[in-house]
Scaffold this motif. Structure first.
Motif, PDB file in Angstrom:
ATOM      1  N   GLY A 101       0.894  -1.058  -0.026  1.00 46.70           N
ATOM      2  CA  GLY A 101       0.084   0.129  -0.095  1.00 46.70           C
ATOM      3  C   GLY A 101       0.958   1.202  -0.015  1.00 46.70           C
ATOM      4  O   GLY A 101       2.002   1.272   0.742  1.00 46.70           O
ATOM      5  N   LYS A 103       0.629   4.017   1.560  1.00 42.34           N
ATOM      6  CA  LYS A 103       0.696   4.517   2.907  1.00 42.34           C
ATOM      7  C   LYS A 103       2.075   4.080   3.626  1.00 42.34           C
ATOM      8  O   LYS A 103       2.543   4.740   4.435  1.00 42.34           O
ATOM      9  N   TYR A 127      -3.494  14.620   4.262  1.00 41.96           N
ATOM     10  CA  TYR A 127      -3.454  13.219   4.538  1.00 41.96           C
ATOM     11  C   TYR A 127      -2.513  13.061   5.743  1.00 41.96           C
ATOM     12  O   TYR A 127      -1.247  13.686   5.896  1.00 41.96           O
ATOM     13  N   ASN A 173       0.395  16.425  -2.635  1.00 40.12           N
ATOM     14  CA  ASN A 173      -0.628  15.058  -3.037  1.00 40.12           C
ATOM     15  C   ASN A 173      -1.597  15.971  -3.925  1.00 40.12           C
ATOM     16  O   ASN A 173      -2.577  16.662  -3.641  1.00 40.12           O
ATOM     17  N   ASN A 177      -6.347  14.859  -1.656  1.00 42.45           N
ATOM     18  CA  ASN A 177      -7.222  14.375  -0.441  1.00 42.45           C
ATOM     19  C   ASN A 177      -6.770  15.369   0.706  1.00 42.45           C
ATOM     20  O   ASN A 177      -5.852  15.383   0.852  1.00 42.45           O
ATOM     21  N   ASP A 205       2.442  12.462  -3.658  1.00 42.23           N
ATOM     22  CA  ASP A 205       1.472  11.115  -3.405  1.00 42.23           C
ATOM     23  C   ASP A 205       0.454  11.560  -4.542  1.00 42.23           C
ATOM     24  O   ASP A 205      -0.563  12.336  -4.315  1.00 42.23           O
ATOM     25  N   ALA A 207      -1.865   9.179  -5.307  1.00 40.67           N
ATOM     26  CA  ALA A 207      -2.896   8.079  -5.280  1.00 40.67           C
ATOM     27  C   ALA A 207      -4.269   8.263  -5.987  1.00 40.67           C
ATOM     28  O   ALA A 207      -4.977   7.302  -6.474  1.00 40.67           O
ATOM     29  N   TYR A 208      -4.575   9.574  -6.477  1.00 40.83           N
ATOM     30  CA  TYR A 208      -5.851   9.841  -7.108  1.00 40.83           C
ATOM     31  C   TYR A 208      -5.551  10.096  -8.610  1.00 40.83           C
ATOM     32  O   TYR A 208      -6.665  10.698  -9.090  1.00 40.83           O
ATOM     33  N   SER A 236      -0.883   4.230  -5.735  1.00 42.27           N
ATOM     34  CA  SER A 236      -1.578   3.262  -5.214  1.00 42.27           C
ATOM     35  C   SER A 236      -2.553   2.415  -6.332  1.00 42.27           C
ATOM     36  O   SER A 236      -3.077   3.037  -6.888  1.00 42.27           O
ATOM     37  N   LYS A 239      -7.045   2.981  -4.936  1.00 42.36           N
ATOM     38  CA  LYS A 239      -8.318   3.889  -5.568  1.00 42.36           C
ATOM     39  C   LYS A 239      -8.750   3.711  -7.086  1.00 42.36           C
ATOM     40  O   LYS A 239      -9.697   3.716  -7.378  1.00 42.36           O
ATOM     41  N   ARG A 247      -3.984  -4.174  -0.425  1.00 45.41           N
ATOM     42  CA  ARG A 247      -2.505  -3.509   0.157  1.00 45.41           C
ATOM     43  C   ARG A 247      -1.403  -3.690  -0.822  1.00 45.41           C
ATOM     44  O   ARG A 247      -0.571  -4.556  -0.753  1.00 45.41           O
TER      45      ARG A 247
HETATM   46  C1  LIG Z   1      -6.212   6.441   0.257  1.00 45.87           C
HETATM   47  C2  LIG Z   1      -4.950   7.236   0.107  1.00 45.87           C
HETATM   48  C3  LIG Z   1      -3.501   6.697   0.231  1.00 45.87           C
HETATM   49  C4  LIG Z   1      -3.180   5.294   0.330  1.00 45.87           C
HETATM   50  O1  LIG Z   1      -3.617   4.349  -0.137  1.00 45.87           O
HETATM   51  P1  LIG Z   1      -2.918   2.762   0.094  1.00 45.87           P
HETATM   52  O2  LIG Z   1      -4.275   2.138   0.021  1.00 45.87           O
HETATM   53  O3  LIG Z   1      -2.261   2.663   1.365  1.00 45.87           O
HETATM   54  O4  LIG Z   1      -2.248   2.369  -1.197  1.00 45.87           O
HETATM   55  C5  LIG Z   1      -2.338   7.766   0.122  1.00 45.87           C
HETATM   56  N1  LIG Z   1      -2.447   8.713   0.140  1.00 45.87           N
HETATM   57  C6  LIG Z   1      -3.704   9.519  -0.007  1.00 45.87           C
HETATM   58  C7  LIG Z   1      -3.955  10.828   0.019  1.00 45.87           C
HETATM   59  C8  LIG Z   1      -4.961   8.657   0.219  1.00 45.87           C
HETATM   60  O5  LIG Z   1      -5.915   9.322   0.259  1.00 45.87           O
END
Ligand SMILES: *Cc1c(COP(=O)(O)O)cnc(C)c1O
Length: 387
Positions: A101, A103, A127, A173, A177, A205, A207-208, A236, A239, A247
């Protein structure tokens, strides 16, 4: 009693504890709660990915310890995806690492770079992992406020020079988020320029990056850092492919950063279950129509909620990315008092903005992870509410 270390004592109290308590009380009174606080897609993982997992999990060769940095096949799939998606070349051997993951990788990065008292530039709202793991590693978070008048991008001009001189890493990021904001090319150019001038590693980051609407296409920071000297980017599958529970994620970019993160990780974890890596390869190389379908579902919900909020005089622009809506609480409320009112008087749960840092005060976050029927019901309840 054995006392925990000061490191653990420094972790601030869980900011959503109060909301959780209110939720429980409301449920106890028999209130039917509609919960918009969950940052986790309610859509199942696409079938082709699940099928691949079913096959891979049966193969005994996947039952042993995985290659800690990720199977070469997985890292090649990441490199191919990057080339196709961002036109960025990556060496799968040295510029890609698998993560349990994203994170996990984000949380470990401050341990790689921060000595006691070293500065990490951290966005607020943001985050929470960036700030908290900086503190755990002994570093000092320096807050970069994300303000609406600046389209929720940090203003580098207000960061004092001595802070920039001392800063070693910066977290950003986008798509963001909790604000749903996106960054333009000019912003990424500025970030890389700053990184070069002050020798800061940018930790992006992303992720999105694939959860975008209305034709918007998010960038990779590596499109603006062709040398790959100044940045590491976290991705990631959670999402993009609705795989939060699986994970798996990855980091790409600076060879040094990838090497040193890997060095730390070999002493902590032993990599990602190989069957999950095979499923992730299928996700990245197989049919992509599930991503389009997911975006359609979220886009419709986004439009319903933005229009619903407008009907009670809460005005927000439709975000071009993420599955979050970030809105101002009505006049006379704090984030906490408004969120508590929504639970108690409407049975609606949203996330108070201050849970993402002090700069989130005065806002609340709605996750688009509730189905259309329940969204309609929530809007009706909101329209009954006296604000
Ligand atoms: C969901 C999220 C992640 C982490 O996602 P993982 O499931 O650990 O891959 C990382 N950064 C942000 C901003 C998120 O919202």
């Amino acid at each position: 009693m054995v006392m925990p270390s000061s490191r653990v004592e420094k972790i601030p109290p869980y900011l959503f504890a109060r909301i959780d308590k209110k939720k429980e009380e409301a449920r106890g009174r028999g209130i039917d709660l509609i919960d918009f606080s969950i940052g986790d897609p309610d859509i199942p993982t696409p079938k082709n990915i699940v099928k691949k997992m079913q096959v891979a999990v049966r193969d005994p060769k996947n039952h042993r310890y995985p290659v800690y940095e990720g199977m070469l096949e997985f890292r090649e799939a990441v490199a191919n995806w990057y080339l196709k998606r961002f036109n960025v070349n990556l060496d799968p051997q040295t510029e890609v690492i698998a993560l349990i993951g994203s994170k996990e990788g984000i949380a470990h990065l401050p341990w790689v770079y921060l000595e006691k008292g070293d500065i990490a530039l951290v966005p607020s709202p943001g985050y929470p992992v960036y700030r908290i793991t900086t503190l755990l590693a002994g570093g000092k978070p320096y807050i970069m406020p994300l303000r609406e008048q600046n389209r929720f991008l940090p203003d580098f001009d207000i960061i004092p020079k001595h802070i920039l001189e001392k800063a070693k890493i910066m977290f950003i990021n986008y798509p963001n988020n909790p604000t749903g904001a996106h960054a333009d090319e000019l912003f990424y150019r500025k970030v890389i320029k700053l990184a070069k001038e002050h020798n800061i590693l940018i930790c992006h980051d992303a992720a999105y990056s694939e959860v975008t609407y209305d034709g918007y296409r998010a960038s990779s920071i590596l499109e603006f850092d062709r040398s790959k000297k100044y940045s590491i980017e976290f991705h990631s599958l959670s999402k993009t492919y609705c795989m939060t529970g699986w994970r798996i994620g990855f980091a790409v970019g600076s060879k040094d950063a990838i090497y040193n993160l890997g060095k730390l990780k070999t002493n902590i974890d032993s990599g990602v279950f190989q069957a999950i890596q095979y499923a992730a390869i299928e996700a990245m190389t197989g049919k992509q129509n599930s991503v389009q379908n997911m975006k359609k579902v979220f886009q419709k919900r986004r439009d319903m909620i933005v229009e619903g909020l407008a009907s009670i005089d809460i005005k927000v622009k439709k975000p071009l990315a993420t599955f979050y809506i970030w809105a101002k609480v009505p006049q006379g409320y704090t984030s906490a008092s408004f969120c508590e009112k929504l639970i108690e008087e409407a049975g609606i749960v949203v996330t108070p903005g201050n849970g993402f840092g002090d700069e989130g005060e005065g806002y609340f976050r709605i996750s688009l992870t509730v189905n259309d029927k329940r969204i309609r019901e929530a809007i009706e309840r909101l329209q009954q509410l006296k604000l």
